[in-house]
Design a protein around this motif. Sequence first.
Motif, mmCIF file in Angstrom:
data_model
loop_
_atom_site.group_PDB
_atom_site.id
_atom_site.type_symbol
_atom_site.label_atom_id
_atom_site.label_comp_id
_atom_site.label_asym_id
_atom_site.label_seq_id
_atom_site.Cartn_x
_atom_site.Cartn_y
_atom_site.Cartn_z
ATOM 1 N N GLU A 38 0.835 -1.208 0.000
ATOM 2 C CA GLU A 38 0.000 0.000 0.000
ATOM 3 C C GLU A 38 0.867 1.253 0.000
ATOM 4 O O GLU A 38 0.512 2.257 -0.618
ATOM 5 N N ASN A 39 1.999 1.218 0.689
ATOM 6 C CA ASN A 39 2.850 2.406 0.800
ATOM 7 C C ASN A 39 4.355 2.157 0.658
ATOM 8 O O ASN A 39 5.080 3.072 0.285
ATOM 9 N N LYS A 42 6.782 3.223 -2.258
ATOM 10 C CA LYS A 42 6.688 4.610 -2.734
ATOM 11 C C LYS A 42 7.996 5.360 -2.449
ATOM 12 O O LYS A 42 8.774 4.994 -1.559
ATOM 13 N N HIS A 75 4.178 -0.935 -6.665
ATOM 14 C CA HIS A 75 3.402 0.315 -6.657
ATOM 15 C C HIS A 75 4.148 1.341 -5.819
ATOM 16 O O HIS A 75 4.338 1.086 -4.645
ATOM 17 N N TRP A 79 5.008 9.273 -9.317
ATOM 18 C CA TRP A 79 3.747 9.817 -8.818
ATOM 19 C C TRP A 79 4.049 11.218 -8.302
ATOM 20 O O TRP A 79 5.216 11.567 -8.088
ATOM 21 N N SER A 81 2.643 12.284 -5.455
ATOM 22 C CA SER A 81 2.358 12.248 -4.024
ATOM 23 C C SER A 81 3.373 11.350 -3.329
ATOM 24 O O SER A 81 3.997 10.509 -3.953
ATOM 25 N N GLN A 82 3.500 11.526 -2.014
ATOM 26 C CA GLN A 82 4.420 10.714 -1.208
ATOM 27 C C GLN A 82 5.841 10.748 -1.772
ATOM 28 O O GLN A 82 6.544 9.738 -1.826
ATOM 29 N N ASN A 123 1.731 6.801 -12.207
ATOM 30 C CA ASN A 123 0.479 6.805 -11.454
ATOM 31 C C ASN A 123 -0.173 8.188 -11.505
ATOM 32 O O ASN A 123 0.480 9.193 -11.194
ATOM 33 N N GLU A 124 -1.440 8.238 -11.927
ATOM 34 C CA GLU A 124 -2.273 9.448 -11.789
ATOM 35 C C GLU A 124 -1.701 10.675 -12.493
ATOM 36 O O GLU A 124 -1.647 11.762 -11.914
ATOM 37 N N GLN A 199 -7.975 2.094 -11.086
ATOM 38 C CA GLN A 199 -7.882 1.909 -9.627
ATOM 39 C C GLN A 199 -9.191 1.403 -9.035
ATOM 40 O O GLN A 199 -9.207 0.471 -8.248
ATOM 41 N N HIS A 201 -11.702 3.326 -7.172
ATOM 42 C CA HIS A 201 -12.159 3.883 -5.894
ATOM 43 C C HIS A 201 -13.555 4.467 -6.091
ATOM 44 O O HIS A 201 -13.700 5.592 -6.565
ATOM 45 N N GLU A 230 -7.158 -1.082 -7.437
ATOM 46 C CA GLU A 230 -7.311 -0.529 -6.073
ATOM 47 C C GLU A 230 -8.786 -0.450 -5.675
ATOM 48 O O GLU A 230 -9.243 0.565 -5.141
ATOM 49 N N TRP A 270 -8.192 -2.394 -2.418
ATOM 50 C CA TRP A 270 -7.237 -1.500 -1.739
ATOM 51 C C TRP A 270 -7.458 -1.589 -0.234
ATOM 52 O O TRP A 270 -7.976 -0.691 0.409
ATOM 53 N N TRP A 278 -7.729 3.232 4.164
ATOM 54 C CA TRP A 278 -7.288 4.608 4.019
ATOM 55 C C TRP A 278 -8.440 5.616 3.999
ATOM 56 O O TRP A 278 -8.224 6.793 4.296
HETATM 57 O O1 G3I Z 1 4.128 6.296 7.951
HETATM 58 C C1 G3I Z 1 3.757 7.589 8.461
HETATM 59 C C2 G3I Z 1 3.919 7.614 9.941
HETATM 60 O O2 G3I Z 1 5.277 7.457 10.252
HETATM 61 C C3 G3I Z 1 3.372 8.967 10.454
HETATM 62 O O3 G3I Z 1 3.456 9.005 11.830
HETATM 63 C C4 G3I Z 1 1.940 9.155 10.015
HETATM 64 C C5 G3I Z 1 1.358 10.495 10.448
HETATM 65 O O4 G3I Z 1 0.553 11.061 9.452
HETATM 66 O O5 G3I Z 1 1.887 9.095 8.616
HETATM 67 C C6 G3I Z 1 2.311 7.845 8.089
HETATM 68 O O6 G3I Z 1 2.261 7.913 6.708
HETATM 69 C C7 G3I Z 1 0.958 7.813 6.148
HETATM 70 C C8 G3I Z 1 0.984 6.648 5.177
HETATM 71 O O7 G3I Z 1 -0.243 6.590 4.487
HETATM 72 C C9 G3I Z 1 1.207 5.310 5.882
HETATM 73 O O8 G3I Z 1 0.157 5.053 6.770
HETATM 74 C C10 G3I Z 1 0.644 9.097 5.424
HETATM 75 O O9 G3I Z 1 0.492 10.149 6.341
HETATM 76 C C11 G3I Z 1 -0.614 8.947 4.616
HETATM 77 O O10 G3I Z 1 -0.773 10.104 3.807
HETATM 78 C C12 G3I Z 1 -0.487 7.737 3.723
HETATM 79 O O11 G3I Z 1 -1.698 7.615 2.986
HETATM 80 C C13 G3I Z 1 -1.643 6.769 1.860
HETATM 81 C C14 G3I Z 1 -2.013 7.568 0.621
HETATM 82 O O12 G3I Z 1 -2.006 6.702 -0.511
HETATM 83 C C15 G3I Z 1 -1.062 8.723 0.377
HETATM 84 O O13 G3I Z 1 -1.500 9.489 -0.680
HETATM 85 C C16 G3I Z 1 -2.628 5.636 2.043
HETATM 86 O O14 G3I Z 1 -2.214 4.792 3.123
HETATM 87 C C17 G3I Z 1 -2.726 4.806 0.774
HETATM 88 O O15 G3I Z 1 -3.792 3.892 0.875
HETATM 89 C C18 G3I Z 1 -2.989 5.725 -0.412
HETATM 90 O O16 G3I Z 1 -3.011 4.916 -1.579
HETATM 91 C C19 G3I Z 1 -3.306 5.589 -2.796
HETATM 92 C C20 G3I Z 1 -2.537 4.862 -3.898
HETATM 93 O O17 G3I Z 1 -1.169 4.807 -3.585
HETATM 94 C C21 G3I Z 1 -2.753 5.521 -5.244
HETATM 95 N N1 G3I Z 1 -4.164 5.657 -5.551
HETATM 96 C C22 G3I Z 1 -4.984 6.276 -4.510
HETATM 97 C C23 G3I Z 1 -4.789 5.570 -3.167
HETATM 98 C C24 G3I Z 1 -5.703 6.150 -2.105
HETATM 99 O O18 G3I Z 1 -5.381 7.479 -1.823
#
Ligand code: G3I
Length: 302
Positions: A38-39, A42, A75, A79, A81-82, A123-124, A199, A201, A230, A270, A278
Amino acid sequence: LAAHTGMRVGTAVDTSALANDATYRAAVGAEFDTVTPENVMKWEVVEPEQGRFDFTQADTLVAFARAHKQKVRGHTLVWHSQLPAWLTSRSWTAAELRPVLREHILTEVGHFRGRIWAWDVVNEAFNEDGSLRDTIWLQVLGPSYIADAFRWAHQADPKAILFYNDFNIEGVNPKSDAVFALLTQLRRQGVPVQAVGAQGHLDTQFPIPTGIVQNLRRFADAGMDSAITEADVRSVLPVDATESAAQSAGYSAMLQGCLLVRRCLSFTVWGFTDKYQWVPGVFAGEGSAALWDENFRPKPAY
Ligand code: G3I
């Protein structure tokens, strides 16, 4: 039930739940034949400082998959993001950024060479109206970053199936039209992009996308594989019986779309349990998007 069709059934995996929750871990191993991190593949996770790569968490999932005879969807490589702060907190010229992207893709794909079934390479990259999304990649490198990314990924692992992946491209609409136009054009130019990921969603507040089969089939007719990458179907909480039925209908439409198109290779959710999902963190007041509730009880959609 899907075994005879050749379509694989997968889930995104939260690697901290995998490490800490035995019920979760048993379900990932028993219910699915592909997994997607999931993450943890990235950019912000694998290259937290420029040139310092850390694949520890991703390696754990790849090893789990191997032990359970599952394929892995990688994955994602490019991208908006992230991204790590070192990348987003300064300005770049094209001459500086292009080798950064190249190095990232060659190193990550090379690290997993032979162990990743399919990569979400880009991605996206599109907006809803079919224009290219205004990202660091488009701003600095221009639209050629997309072809470059696929070429570098293919160079690093020639056997992996390379996907373009996006949301709101399940049905036929201006965004999926634009993705179709780009991918067919790239393929005519010899760029190694082999598949499209929708995806999936969905939200029970909005209609189920129309033309899912027609959309996946046009990619197949143009020589491309596809996948639902997803899938989830969220609702405004609390969920009533009508929304629960709408959720089942949303999952069914995507699953049937994939089953009806021979080149649709996999159907991935997802997250499979609301315990680790998420949606509530991003859409306030919404949730219940997964097939199983927080207590791992299957919903009608399952
Ligand atoms: O790992 C950190 C942690 O150390 C920290 O304390 C915490 C505080 O916010 O954040 C944690 O990171 C988070 C990460 O998920 C892991 O849990 C991020 O904040 C959070 O933004 C991140 O969200 C992910 C998101 O992508 C980011 O855009 C979601 O889990 C994940 O499901 C989501 O997946 C995306 C796909 O990659 C692409 N398509 C859309 C999909 C849904 O948004």
